[in-house]
Design a protein around this motif. Sequence first.
Motif, PDB file in Angstrom:
ATOM      1  N   GLY A  36       0.814  -1.216   0.000  1.00 24.73           N
ATOM      2  CA  GLY A  36       0.000   0.000   0.000  1.00 24.73           C
ATOM      3  C   GLY A  36       0.844   1.261   0.000  1.00 24.73           C
ATOM      4  O   GLY A  36       0.533   2.234  -0.697  1.00 24.73           O
ATOM      5  N   GLU A  37       1.928   1.262   0.779  1.00 25.08           N
ATOM      6  CA  GLU A  37       2.832   2.410   0.782  1.00 25.08           C
ATOM      7  C   GLU A  37       3.491   2.583  -0.581  1.00 25.08           C
ATOM      8  O   GLU A  37       3.616   3.700  -1.087  1.00 25.08           O
ATOM      9  N   ALA A  38       3.928   1.482  -1.181  1.00 23.47           N
ATOM     10  CA  ALA A  38       4.577   1.539  -2.493  1.00 23.47           C
ATOM     11  C   ALA A  38       3.599   2.046  -3.553  1.00 23.47           C
ATOM     12  O   ALA A  38       3.958   2.863  -4.408  1.00 23.47           O
ATOM     13  N   LYS A  39       2.360   1.576  -3.511  1.00 19.00           N
ATOM     14  CA  LYS A  39       1.348   2.037  -4.464  1.00 19.00           C
ATOM     15  C   LYS A  39       1.082   3.524  -4.319  1.00 19.00           C
ATOM     16  O   LYS A  39       0.950   4.243  -5.308  1.00 19.00           O
ATOM     17  N   ALA A  40       1.025   4.006  -3.092  1.00 15.71           N
ATOM     18  CA  ALA A  40       0.772   5.431  -2.857  1.00 15.71           C
ATOM     19  C   ALA A  40       1.899   6.288  -3.436  1.00 15.71           C
ATOM     20  O   ALA A  40       1.648   7.338  -4.045  1.00 15.71           O
ATOM     21  N   ILE A  41       3.141   5.852  -3.284  1.00 14.59           N
ATOM     22  CA  ILE A  41       4.279   6.594  -3.827  1.00 14.59           C
ATOM     23  C   ILE A  41       4.210   6.621  -5.353  1.00 14.59           C
ATOM     24  O   ILE A  41       4.415   7.657  -5.979  1.00 14.59           O
ATOM     25  N   ALA A  42       3.911   5.474  -5.982  1.00 16.06           N
ATOM     26  CA  ALA A  42       3.833   5.404  -7.443  1.00 16.06           C
ATOM     27  C   ALA A  42       2.675   6.252  -7.975  1.00 16.06           C
ATOM     28  O   ALA A  42       2.818   6.929  -8.995  1.00 16.06           O
ATOM     29  N   GLU A  43       1.542   6.229  -7.302  1.00 18.76           N
ATOM     30  CA  GLU A  43       0.401   7.044  -7.730  1.00 18.76           C
ATOM     31  C   GLU A  43       0.723   8.524  -7.641  1.00 18.76           C
ATOM     32  O   GLU A  43       0.370   9.311  -8.523  1.00 18.76           O
ATOM     33  N   ARG A  54       4.652  -5.692  -6.238  1.00 15.54           N
ATOM     34  CA  ARG A  54       5.320  -6.887  -5.750  1.00 15.54           C
ATOM     35  C   ARG A  54       6.723  -6.509  -5.301  1.00 15.54           C
ATOM     36  O   ARG A  54       7.343  -5.578  -5.802  1.00 15.54           O
ATOM     37  N   ARG A  55       7.232  -7.246  -4.339  1.00 18.37           N
ATOM     38  CA  ARG A  55       8.538  -7.015  -3.737  1.00 18.37           C
ATOM     39  C   ARG A  55       9.627  -7.530  -4.681  1.00 18.37           C
ATOM     40  O   ARG A  55       9.492  -8.617  -5.246  1.00 18.37           O
ATOM     41  N   ILE A  56      10.708  -6.774  -4.851  1.00 20.62           N
ATOM     42  CA  ILE A  56      11.829  -7.188  -5.690  1.00 20.62           C
ATOM     43  C   ILE A  56      13.140  -6.907  -4.955  1.00 20.62           C
ATOM     44  O   ILE A  56      13.169  -6.136  -4.002  1.00 20.62           O
ATOM     45  N   SER A  57      14.217  -7.538  -5.411  1.00 20.71           N
ATOM     46  CA  SER A  57      15.535  -7.241  -4.846  1.00 20.71           C
ATOM     47  C   SER A  57      16.110  -6.056  -5.616  1.00 20.71           C
ATOM     48  O   SER A  57      16.089  -6.009  -6.836  1.00 20.71           O
ATOM     49  N   LEU A  58      16.611  -5.085  -4.871  1.00 27.12           N
ATOM     50  CA  LEU A  58      17.134  -3.866  -5.481  1.00 27.12           C
ATOM     51  C   LEU A  58      18.134  -3.230  -4.523  1.00 27.12           C
ATOM     52  O   LEU A  58      17.831  -3.051  -3.340  1.00 27.12           O
ATOM     53  N   ASN A  59      19.298  -2.918  -4.990  1.00 28.03           N
ATOM     54  CA  ASN A  59      20.310  -2.189  -4.221  1.00 28.03           C
ATOM     55  C   ASN A  59      20.669  -2.817  -2.884  1.00 28.03           C
ATOM     56  O   ASN A  59      20.879  -2.122  -1.905  1.00 28.03           O
ATOM     57  N   GLY A  60      20.674  -4.094  -2.806  1.00 30.29           N
ATOM     58  CA  GLY A  60      21.165  -4.732  -1.590  1.00 30.29           C
ATOM     59  C   GLY A  60      20.184  -4.814  -0.438  1.00 30.29           C
ATOM     60  O   GLY A  60      19.195  -5.514  -0.498  1.00 30.29           O
ATOM     61  N   ALA A  61      20.424  -4.079   0.608  1.00 28.89           N
ATOM     62  CA  ALA A  61      19.799  -4.276   1.922  1.00 28.89           C
ATOM     63  C   ALA A  61      18.279  -4.391   1.929  1.00 28.89           C
ATOM     64  O   ALA A  61      17.738  -5.458   2.167  1.00 28.89           O
ATOM     65  N   SER A  62      17.567  -3.335   1.697  1.00 32.40           N
ATOM     66  CA  SER A  62      16.115  -3.350   1.886  1.00 32.40           C
ATOM     67  C   SER A  62      15.328  -3.749   0.648  1.00 32.40           C
ATOM     68  O   SER A  62      14.152  -4.050   0.740  1.00 32.40           O
ATOM     69  N   GLY A  63      15.936  -3.694  -0.510  1.00 34.93           N
ATOM     70  CA  GLY A  63      15.229  -4.066  -1.728  1.00 34.93           C
ATOM     71  C   GLY A  63      14.326  -2.956  -2.217  1.00 34.93           C
ATOM     72  O   GLY A  63      14.533  -1.783  -1.957  1.00 34.93           O
ATOM     73  N   GLY A  64      13.279  -3.359  -2.952  1.00 36.96           N
ATOM     74  CA  GLY A  64      12.376  -2.371  -3.521  1.00 36.96           C
ATOM     75  C   GLY A  64      11.049  -2.984  -3.891  1.00 36.96           C
ATOM     76  O   GLY A  64      10.757  -4.137  -3.544  1.00 36.96           O
ATOM     77  N   TRP A  65      10.236  -2.211  -4.596  1.00 34.24           N
ATOM     78  CA  TRP A  65       8.900  -2.626  -5.028  1.00 34.24           C
ATOM     79  C   TRP A  65       8.731  -2.317  -6.505  1.00 34.24           C
ATOM     80  O   TRP A  65       9.194  -1.280  -6.986  1.00 34.24           O
ATOM     81  N   GLU A  66       8.085  -3.232  -7.223  1.00 34.11           N
ATOM     82  CA  GLU A  66       7.722  -3.019  -8.617  1.00 34.11           C
ATOM     83  C   GLU A  66       6.212  -2.793  -8.639  1.00 34.11           C
ATOM     84  O   GLU A  66       5.449  -3.643  -8.202  1.00 34.11           O
ATOM     85  N   VAL A  67       5.782  -1.631  -9.124  1.00 35.66           N
ATOM     86  CA  VAL A  67       4.372  -1.250  -9.090  1.00 35.66           C
ATOM     87  C   VAL A  67       3.900  -0.949 -10.507  1.00 35.66           C
ATOM     88  O   VAL A  67       4.529  -0.165 -11.214  1.00 35.66           O
TER      89      VAL A  67
END
Length: 113
Positions: A36-43, A54-67
């Motif tokens: 929900g947080e990731a969707k709000a940022i993309a919107e 969906r959750r993805i691996s990105l830049n090591g530690a915390s990863g990222g989201w594909e929206v």
Amino acid sequence: MRVRTALLALLLPAAVLHAGKPAARKHAAGPVRTAGEAKAIAERETGGRAVHARRISLNGASGGWEVDVRMPGGEKGWRCIIDSDTRMVHTKTRLDRDGSQAEGPVRRIQGSR
């Protein structure tokens, strides 16, 4: 006695005004933890409506989201990659309505800092 009364008369309105303030809204801090947080940022970034995250691996530690974001009344949308640590859009890729990448060269927009 008069000094105390005068001092109380000066401080009482300030105390009443301070008590009437609404609580300040806290800014989001830390990594993006939910879809929900990731969707709000993309919107907010694209002006469209987020339909899938969906959750993805990105830049090591915390990863990222594909929206995936659909634009209202439009044939195309965006696929945003959001960095969980910075809470910013890392990349945006233009998509067709069916979710495949648009024909021709892929238009990739790098996020700014």
